[in-house]
Design an enzyme around this catalytic site. Structure first.
Site, PDB file in Angstrom:
ATOM      1  N   ARG A  61       0.919  -1.232   0.101  1.00  0.00           N
ATOM      2  CA  ARG A  61      -0.197  -0.115  -0.037  1.00  0.00           C
ATOM      3  C   ARG A  61       0.966   1.358   0.114  1.00  0.00           C
ATOM      4  NH1 ARG A  61      -1.729   2.188   4.537  1.00  0.00           N
ATOM      5  NH2 ARG A  61      -2.368   0.352   5.512  1.00  0.00           N
ATOM      6  N   TYR A 113     -16.332  16.306 -17.618  1.00  0.00           N
ATOM      7  CA  TYR A 113     -16.374  15.045 -17.739  1.00  0.00           C
ATOM      8  C   TYR A 113     -17.416  14.512 -16.726  1.00  0.00           C
ATOM      9  CZ  TYR A 113     -15.815   9.983 -17.056  1.00  0.00           C
ATOM     10  OH  TYR A 113     -16.050   8.580 -16.811  1.00  0.00           O
ATOM     11  N   ASP A 187      -7.105  18.066 -16.002  1.00  0.00           N
ATOM     12  CA  ASP A 187      -7.270  16.795 -16.472  1.00  0.00           C
ATOM     13  C   ASP A 187      -6.973  16.731 -18.036  1.00  0.00           C
ATOM     14  OD1 ASP A 187      -8.467  14.688 -17.700  1.00  0.00           O
ATOM     15  OD2 ASP A 187     -10.123  14.907 -16.377  1.00  0.00           O
ATOM     16  N   LYS A 212      -7.534   5.303 -20.504  1.00  0.00           N
ATOM     17  CA  LYS A 212      -7.699   5.883 -21.896  1.00  0.00           C
ATOM     18  C   LYS A 212      -6.395   5.747 -22.594  1.00  0.00           C
ATOM     19  CE  LYS A 212     -11.824   7.030 -20.063  1.00  0.00           C
ATOM     20  NZ  LYS A 212     -12.050   8.324 -19.399  1.00  0.00           N
TER      21      LYS A 212
END
Ligand SMILES: *Cc1c(COP(=O)(O)O)cnc(C)c1O
Length: 401
Positions: A61, A113, A187, A212
């Site tokens: 982690r 978005y 973004d 993406k």
């Protein structure tokens, strides 16, 4: 388990070559077996030499060697000092949003978005963090909302699917002059670091849905965020370790594998997209694409990015006609998302942007008949044939005998 951001691996090197070379060159000099591909360290824990711990890794982690290699590589291609890989694009934004406290404010675009809108709405309700939505195609529209309460200014450029452009350098300048405590966040999912690097244009944090273009094959979900500011990097790392959203070793490996072909994929996808744009424009459709000289912000986009990318949208004037076109296409799959090697077609109002209420879409002049095309790496003649046939079958073009 450490709260302290580990220092970059010894293998980290400054950028030396052009992008297409850097992106395929992953340094791994410390590997004892000189593996050509960074190994998958599929391990939750790492044994320590002594009772006091202190090894470079102890718990995945907090840090994992496969993720570290990926993050160093991403930092290099993003022009960042530090980059982090997390479980999705929305997680990347969630990590950034945790730097905002109750009572602080966010200034964001009005054409975001859908998932970003949803998260901002959640923050407003659950934590009293207000977002002012402004038209970021005009840099001055942020000015009236900048105050000592402003913590984030969140930009998308180009927006998806309306392809509106925000002036990153000018807005960053306004924000840094007026609100020294605020962070400009971009973004950059639509462009990828190959075409646009917001940190080099004045932004403080840049993030991507790596689902993406960075991964490129629609076979994993991941998010990436990067910054040039060590203090901001410390805060982001603290959140990632505290919440446990770092990307797992296998997905880190898959993303590192996918990203190596980013430049060659994007070159081909973009080349195909330009042809599709020209085809649609030649039949008189209103196309939204920053590679078209008809785009009202063509010059602005060109100043910031080295290419127009491979997502475009067009209007047909009729919702039912658009539906028939989408359903008649065969090679173009009906699918949300973009950035995949395969070509996709969709109606954003029905799919990816359906979570934005209809009255808000109307306010933002979002055409309900809009068709979005996310262009892949297929042979462009096949893509054109398939699209032309779909347009003819739907009745948008006269049939060719
Ligand atoms: C897909 C997308 C996101 C969200 O990323 P996920 O990986 O799906 O969580 C954020 N911003 C943009 C522009 C996107 O296209």
């Amino acid at each position: 388990m450490t709260d302290v951001l580990p220092s970059p691996a010894a293998s980290f090197k400054e950028k030396r070559y052009r992008f297409a070379t850097e992106v395929v060159t992953v340094d791994n000099p410390d590997d004892p077996h000189h593996a050509a591909s960074v190994p998958i360290y599929q391990s939750a824990t790492f044994k320590q030499a002594g009772a006091g711990g202190g090894g470079e890794y102890d718990y995945s982690r907090s840090g994992n060697p496969t993720r570290t290699h990926l993050e160093n590589h991403l930092a290099k291609i993003m022009g960042a000092k530090r980059a982090f890989a997390v479980t999705s694009g929305m997680t990347a934004l969630d990590v950034i949003a945790r730097l905002v406290q109750a009572g602080d404010e966010i200034v964001a675009g009005n054409d975001l978005y859908g998932g970003t809108n949803r998260l901002l709405t959640f923050l407003a309700k659950s934590q009293n963090i207000k977002t002012h939505h402004v038209d970021t195609t005009k840099a001055e529209s942020v000015l009236p909302y900048l105050s000592e309460k402003t913590k984030l200014v969140l930009l998308e450029t180009p927006t998806n699917p309306l392809i509106r452009i925000a002036d990153i350098p000018t807005i960053s300048q306004y924000v840094h002059d007026k609100c020294p405590r605020a962070l400009v966040v971009v973004d950059n999912t639509m462009m990828s670091p190959y075409l646009q690097r917001p940190l080099e244009l004045g932004a403080d944090i840049s993030y991507h849905s790596a689902t993406k273009y960075l991964a490129g094959h629609h076979d994993l979900m991941a998010g990436v965020l990067g910054t040039r500011d060590e203090a901001v990097a410390e805060q982001l790392y603290y959140v990632i370790n505290a919440t446990g959203c770092g990307l797992g070793p296998f997905d880190s490996w898959l993303l590192l594998r996918g990203v190596k072909t980013l430049a060659v994929r994007m070159d081909k996808q973009q080349h195909n997209a330009v042809r599709i744009n020209n085809f649609l424009e030649s039949y008189g459709f209103k196309v939204h694409y920053p590679g078209s000289t008809n785009h009202p912000q063509y010059e602005l986009h060109k100043k910031m990015a080295t290419g127009p990318g491979a997502v475009l949208s067009f209007e047909t004037g009729d919702i039912a006609l658009s539906e028939r076109i989408v359903e008649a296409a065969k090679l173009w799959s009906i699918s949300v998302s973009f950035g995949c090697v395969n070509s996709l077609i969709s109606m954003p109002c029905r799919m990816s942007h359906a979570s934005i209420p209809a009255h808000v879409r109307a306010e933002r002049e979002f055409p309900e008949d809009l068709i979005r095309l996310c262009v892949g790496i297929e042979d462009v003649e096949d893509l054109l044939d398939d699209l032309k046939t779909a347009l003819e079958q739907a009745g948008a073009l006269p049939s060719t005998p």
